[in-house]
Design a protein around this motif. Structure first.
Motif, PDB file in Angstrom:
ATOM      1  N   THR A  34       0.008  49.877  66.870  1.00  0.00           N
ATOM      2  CA  THR A  34      -0.620  49.549  65.592  1.00  0.00           C
ATOM      3  C   THR A  34      -1.448  48.266  65.721  1.00  0.00           C
ATOM      4  O   THR A  34      -2.574  48.185  65.242  1.00  0.00           O
ATOM      5  CB  THR A  34       0.457  49.377  64.491  1.00  0.00           C
ATOM      6  OG1 THR A  34       1.168  50.608  64.387  1.00  0.00           O
ATOM      7  CG2 THR A  34      -0.162  49.037  63.145  1.00  0.00           C
ATOM      8  N   ALA A  38       2.162  63.483  52.225  1.00  0.00           N
ATOM      9  CA  ALA A  38       1.332  62.900  53.280  1.00  0.00           C
ATOM     10  C   ALA A  38       1.048  61.439  52.974  1.00  0.00           C
ATOM     11  O   ALA A  38      -0.083  60.987  53.050  1.00  0.00           O
ATOM     12  CB  ALA A  38       0.041  63.688  53.425  1.00  0.00           C
ATOM     13  N   SER A  45       1.253  58.476  54.373  1.00  0.00           N
ATOM     14  CA  SER A  45       0.462  57.587  55.222  1.00  0.00           C
ATOM     15  C   SER A  45      -0.952  58.135  55.451  1.00  0.00           C
ATOM     16  O   SER A  45      -1.812  57.428  55.963  1.00  0.00           O
ATOM     17  CB  SER A  45       1.165  57.343  56.553  1.00  0.00           C
ATOM     18  OG  SER A  45       1.208  58.509  57.319  1.00  0.00           O
ATOM     19  N   TRP A  46      -1.164  59.391  55.106  1.00  0.00           N
ATOM     20  CA  TRP A  46      -2.530  59.912  55.194  1.00  0.00           C
ATOM     21  C   TRP A  46      -3.418  59.139  54.231  1.00  0.00           C
ATOM     22  O   TRP A  46      -4.535  58.757  54.544  1.00  0.00           O
ATOM     23  CB  TRP A  46      -2.556  61.411  54.834  1.00  0.00           C
ATOM     24  CG  TRP A  46      -3.946  61.951  54.692  1.00  0.00           C
ATOM     25  CD1 TRP A  46      -4.718  61.954  53.555  1.00  0.00           C
ATOM     26  CD2 TRP A  46      -4.758  62.536  55.715  1.00  0.00           C
ATOM     27  NE1 TRP A  46      -5.951  62.498  53.825  1.00  0.00           N
ATOM     28  CE2 TRP A  46      -5.993  62.864  55.139  1.00  0.00           C
ATOM     29  CE3 TRP A  46      -4.542  62.813  57.074  1.00  0.00           C
ATOM     30  CZ2 TRP A  46      -7.030  63.460  55.861  1.00  0.00           C
ATOM     31  CZ3 TRP A  46      -5.579  63.401  57.786  1.00  0.00           C
ATOM     32  CH2 TRP A  46      -6.800  63.717  57.182  1.00  0.00           C
ATOM     33  N   THR A  47      -2.886  58.930  53.021  1.00  0.00           N
ATOM     34  CA  THR A  47      -3.722  58.429  51.928  1.00  0.00           C
ATOM     35  C   THR A  47      -4.058  56.948  52.028  1.00  0.00           C
ATOM     36  O   THR A  47      -5.061  56.523  51.485  1.00  0.00           O
ATOM     37  CB  THR A  47      -3.029  58.683  50.572  1.00  0.00           C
ATOM     38  OG1 THR A  47      -1.729  58.096  50.633  1.00  0.00           O
ATOM     39  CG2 THR A  47      -2.899  60.167  50.291  1.00  0.00           C
ATOM     40  N   SER A  48      -3.236  56.167  52.770  1.00  0.00           N
ATOM     41  CA  SER A  48      -3.465  54.721  52.703  1.00  0.00           C
ATOM     42  C   SER A  48      -4.812  54.286  53.295  1.00  0.00           C
ATOM     43  O   SER A  48      -5.379  53.293  52.861  1.00  0.00           O
ATOM     44  CB  SER A  48      -2.313  53.963  53.359  1.00  0.00           C
ATOM     45  OG  SER A  48      -2.136  54.411  54.671  1.00  0.00           O
ATOM     46  N   HIS A  49      -5.324  55.029  54.271  1.00  0.00           N
ATOM     47  CA  HIS A  49      -6.650  54.686  54.798  1.00  0.00           C
ATOM     48  C   HIS A  49      -7.695  55.754  54.546  1.00  0.00           C
ATOM     49  O   HIS A  49      -8.823  55.640  54.978  1.00  0.00           O
ATOM     50  CB  HIS A  49      -6.581  54.429  56.308  1.00  0.00           C
ATOM     51  CG  HIS A  49      -5.927  53.134  56.660  1.00  0.00           C
ATOM     52  ND1 HIS A  49      -4.621  53.060  57.061  1.00  0.00           N
ATOM     53  CD2 HIS A  49      -6.402  51.864  56.633  1.00  0.00           C
ATOM     54  CE1 HIS A  49      -4.311  51.792  57.287  1.00  0.00           C
ATOM     55  NE2 HIS A  49      -5.362  51.046  57.039  1.00  0.00           N
ATOM     56  N   ARG A  50      -7.304  56.822  53.886  1.00  0.00           N
ATOM     57  CA  ARG A  50      -8.264  57.918  53.745  1.00  0.00           C
ATOM     58  C   ARG A  50      -8.411  58.407  52.310  1.00  0.00           C
ATOM     59  O   ARG A  50      -9.174  59.323  52.050  1.00  0.00           O
ATOM     60  CB  ARG A  50      -7.846  59.106  54.611  1.00  0.00           C
ATOM     61  CG  ARG A  50      -7.685  58.787  56.096  1.00  0.00           C
ATOM     62  CD  ARG A  50      -7.352  60.037  56.846  1.00  0.00           C
ATOM     63  NE  ARG A  50      -6.990  59.788  58.228  1.00  0.00           N
ATOM     64  CZ  ARG A  50      -5.748  59.567  58.657  1.00  0.00           C
ATOM     65  NH1 ARG A  50      -4.747  59.542  57.797  1.00  0.00           N
ATOM     66  NH2 ARG A  50      -5.502  59.366  59.938  1.00  0.00           N
ATOM     67  N   GLY A  51      -7.646  57.818  51.400  1.00  0.00           N
ATOM     68  CA  GLY A  51      -7.724  58.266  50.017  1.00  0.00           C
ATOM     69  C   GLY A  51      -7.006  59.588  49.826  1.00  0.00           C
ATOM     70  O   GLY A  51      -6.386  60.130  50.752  1.00  0.00           O
ATOM     71  N   LEU A 111      -6.281  63.610  48.851  1.00  0.00           N
ATOM     72  CA  LEU A 111      -6.867  64.933  49.065  1.00  0.00           C
ATOM     73  C   LEU A 111      -6.938  65.614  47.703  1.00  0.00           C
ATOM     74  O   LEU A 111      -5.962  65.609  46.961  1.00  0.00           O
ATOM     75  CB  LEU A 111      -5.967  65.750  49.998  1.00  0.00           C
ATOM     76  CG  LEU A 111      -5.948  65.313  51.463  1.00  0.00           C
ATOM     77  CD1 LEU A 111      -4.817  66.023  52.190  1.00  0.00           C
ATOM     78  CD2 LEU A 111      -7.279  65.598  52.127  1.00  0.00           C
ATOM     79  N   ASP A 112      -8.079  66.164  47.390  1.00  0.00           N
ATOM     80  CA  ASP A 112      -8.216  66.843  46.098  1.00  0.00           C
ATOM     81  C   ASP A 112      -8.283  68.350  46.275  1.00  0.00           C
ATOM     82  O   ASP A 112      -9.194  68.863  46.912  1.00  0.00           O
ATOM     83  CB  ASP A 112      -9.476  66.352  45.373  1.00  0.00           C
ATOM     84  CG  ASP A 112      -9.210  65.035  44.678  1.00  0.00           C
ATOM     85  OD1 ASP A 112      -8.151  64.940  44.028  1.00  0.00           O
ATOM     86  OD2 ASP A 112     -10.049  64.122  44.805  1.00  0.00           O
TER      87      ASP A 112
END
Lengths: 245, 459
Positions: free
Chosen positions: B13, B431, B433-439, B441-442
């Motif tokens: 990291t 998901a 940890s997906w969202t913390s840097h990628r926003g 999913l819609d």
């Protein structure tokens, strides 16, 4: 574009395209139909089985792959808007069904399934679909496109004939964007580091559009781009091909 | 989570976000990428060369027992002593015994990954023997108290400024010294060490079965000096290093050089077939060859993984790996980093502790694409993941996820049950940890499948 091929094709709409990007599937249909294909879609289809396979859960994967083999029985060619899923069926089903009675069915299936741009250029022989999109774009080689489906020229040929689209190449174009399925969640920071370099390389070309054969790469990259507020729009190649007509 | 995995996540990291690290690695690997295509031009058909090499290694590994015994028989006739070591401790004990017999105080060594694997330098320090790395990159790493960062270029992560600072701090040189001046400083120090040294230790790039010899590939001449200058020469080599014949070097030398550094052939290539013979003027009085297993027979026993023993340690897969380039060689916490390290470490050191390395890959396949001996590296990572799952090492939650996934994927109706809002809520929660840097999913309200059915139904 010639529209008298009269070919019957089966659609494989991968699970995440089905769930997240249905318009891409419809756009692919629009292009295929313009090319004269008669498109059919088995509504019971779900997934190619790749997610569980990549996680190491081959038994679970094999059950879903067996369903896929059943859902796509027959002799029609199969077209998918994803090099990742097409590449998985092509290259890894043989690993799961090695030494089994399904051997021939698997070999035959791997020859029948094609990624969309591969199908357009190598099967239909069509490089100009009559699309137009104004702006500067750069194309991202998905790893599956490059190393599983062995396509590199095909999408570029299609894009070169899009009216108004100026295509430029980015640095390290063959380097992975960092998606990698569960990798993107399990090793998020590495995935983001890789995505960051991909996006920075794309931005350096001055492109407004970042185009690829795979929504999996693009969904990861678009997420990162949005967080950063960059002026760069990812587009699936099928969406580009359906633009302007 | 196991401690090894937690350490990996923590270290990787930090490195993945370290832009200065990224700049240096991209710069150095960029230089490598620029020269490799030139090296490849020496092959009329580089694909065929790789296939042949794979075939030769296949032959060697399939008959490994016989190949090694032939080697032992022939080199023993010329006076060398062969020691079989099942694990690191046996190898270290053997070395200690030799050192004690020779009253060794100083030992020079050339670059060797297998000595890293058995932590030879730490061991020698503990028993009061000075061990001096003579490869410049390794010498730099030893000065800095760091293990090699890369299996071919150990100090790849250091810029020339970094090295100048390090030399200034440790050796009192001018902090603005040029690479040439620094090299001359190291050379002067190392020459003295060669004269003092009682024992020279080298690895072996190849164990040559038919003639009973070992081959060492290098660019600085330090390995040849380590072989020839001290009175005793100890070779430590993994048992998988075998090639059947000296003639195979005609393929393997250029292959290793091209894929390792882009050279047609490296500057020094040495074959050693024993200690000094009666009619010879120079060379060591005694030569020992330690053949190390240390987990390699686990790989030999595993039919799928066996091909990872074909590796000639050229480092091409490291240079090609986007994960390696982002996290660097030290984050792996293993002797062998990069794709090949992720493939073999779980078998050398335990699947449960090291399985995370097989998952720390986007499976981009570039390692397989560049491997000098065509090892299917990314498929072996998949095989490792499969083995880990079969042995039950996956977390309970993950096992459940795939069970549910299987049920859902076998029934299409399940995929159409929830509407877009529900999926958006659920997936973004799962998901995390997906969202913390990628926003987020819609999800659209309806899947393609539902829309298709509605469209077809209304026709």
């Amino acid at each position: 574009m010639a529209n008298s091929t009269g070919m019957n094709v089966q659609l494989f709409i991968p699970c995440f395209i089905d769930q997240l990007y249905p318009e891409t599937a419809f756009n692919m249909i629009k292009v295929l139909e313009k090319a004269g294909c008669t498109v059919s879609y088995n509504t019971s289809q779900t997934c190619c089985g790749q997610p569980a396979f990549n996680a190491g859960f081959w038994e679970e994967s094999k059950a879903v792959c067996s369903k896929f083999l059943k859902d796509f029985e027959g002799t029609d060619l199969i077209v998918a808007p994803s090099a990742s899923c097409a590449g998985f069926v092509k290259n890894y089903y043989s690993k799961l069904f090695d030494n089994s009675s399904m051997h021939h069915a698997v070999t035959e299936l791997s020859n029948r399934i094609h990624e969309f741009s591969d199908f357009m250029v190598n099967i239909l022989g069509i490089e100009n679909v009559g699309a137009s999109l104004k702006g500067k774009a750069t194309y991202h080689d998905s790893c599956a496109g490059l190393r599983e489906c062995r396509i590199k020229k095909e999408p570029r040929k299609l894009l070169a004939n899009v009216k108004g689209l100026e295509l430029t190449e980015m640095n390290d174009v063959e380097t992975c964007c960092g998606f990698g399925g569960t990798f993107a969640v399990k090793f998020e920071h590495i995935s983001i580091g890789m995505g960051e370099q991909k996006v920075e390389n794309a931005l350096a070309t001055g492109a407004e559009y970042l185009i690829s054969t795979d929504h999996s790469c693009l969904m990861h990259l678009q997420g990162y781009i949005n967080q950063k507020g960059y002026h760069l729009k990812t587009m699936h190649i099928a969406d580009v091909m359906a633009s302007g007509w | 989570m196991k401690e090894t995995a937690a350490n990996f996540i923590a270290k990787s990291t930090i490195k993945a976000a370290d832009k200065e690290h990224r700049r240096k690695i991209n710069f150095n690997i960029g230089k490598y990428n620029a020269v490799v295509p030139q090296g490849k031009e020496q092959f009329t058909d580089v694909q065929l060369a790789r296939e042949r090499a794979k075939n030769i290694k296949w032959r060697a590994i399939e008959a490994l027992d016989k190949q090694l015994e032939d080697f032992e028989l022939t080199i023993t006739r010329r006076g060398a002593k062969v020691i079989w070591a099942e694990d690191a401790q046996q190898a270290l004990d053997a070395i200690q015994k030799i050192c004690e017999a020779k009253g060794c105080k100083t030992l020079v060594k050339s670059k060797s990954m297998v000595t890293e694997e058995i932590h030879l330098n730490d061991f020698l320090e503990k028993i009061g023997i000075e061990s001096v790395e003579t490869d410049l990159g390794e010498y730099i790493q030893q000065l800095d108290g760091e293990p090699p960062y890369h299996i071919v270029t150990p100090a790849m992560h250091k810029s020339k400024e970094d090295v100048a600072r390090l030399f200034a701090e440790k050796l009192g040189t001018d902090p603005k010294a040029t690479p040439q001046q620094l090299t001359l400083t190291a050379r002067k120090i190392l020459r003295d060490k060669y004269v003092q040294a009682d024992i020279g230790v080298t690895g072996a790039n190849f164990i040559i079965s038919d003639i009973g010899g070992i081959a060492v590939t290098e660019n600085e001449g330090n390995a040849r000096l380590s072989c020839a200058f001290p009175k005793t020469h100890i070779v430590i080599a993994g048992i998988e290093k075998v090639i059947p014949s000296m003639h195979d070097l005609a393929l393997f030398w250029p292959l290793l050089s091209t894929f390792g550094t882009g050279q047609n052939v490296t500057v020094y290539n040495t074959i050693v077939t024993g200690p000094r013979q009666e009619n010879e003027k120079d060379g060591p009085e005694e030569m020992y060859v330690i053949l190390l297993d240390n987990g390699r027979t686990n790989i030999l026993a595993n039919e799928k993984q066996r091909e990872s023993l074909y590796c000639i340690r050229c480092g091409a897969c490291l240079n090609a790996c986007p994960v390696y380039k982002n996290i660097g060689g030290h984050a792996y916490g293993a002797t062998y980093s990069g794709p090949i390290g992720s493939v073999i470490t779980p078998h050398l050191r335990g699947m449960e502790e090291w399985k995370h390395l097989s998952h720390a890959s986007s499976l981009c396949g570039n390692c397989t694409e560049v491997c000098a001996v065509k090892i299917n590296l990314h498929e072996l990572l998949l095989d490792n993941r499969h083995e880990a799952a079969q042995e039950g090492y996956a977390p309970f939650a993950e096992k459940m996820i795939w069970k549910v996934w299987r049920i859902a994927m076998l029934r299409r109706s399940w995929m159409n049950m929830a509407n877009g809002n529900m999926k958006t809520r659920l997936i973004n929660k799962v998901a995390g940890s997906w969202t913390s840097h990628r926003g987020k999913l819609d999800f659209p309200q309806k899947s393609f499948n539902q829309q298709w059915k509605e469209k077809m139904g209304s026709k």
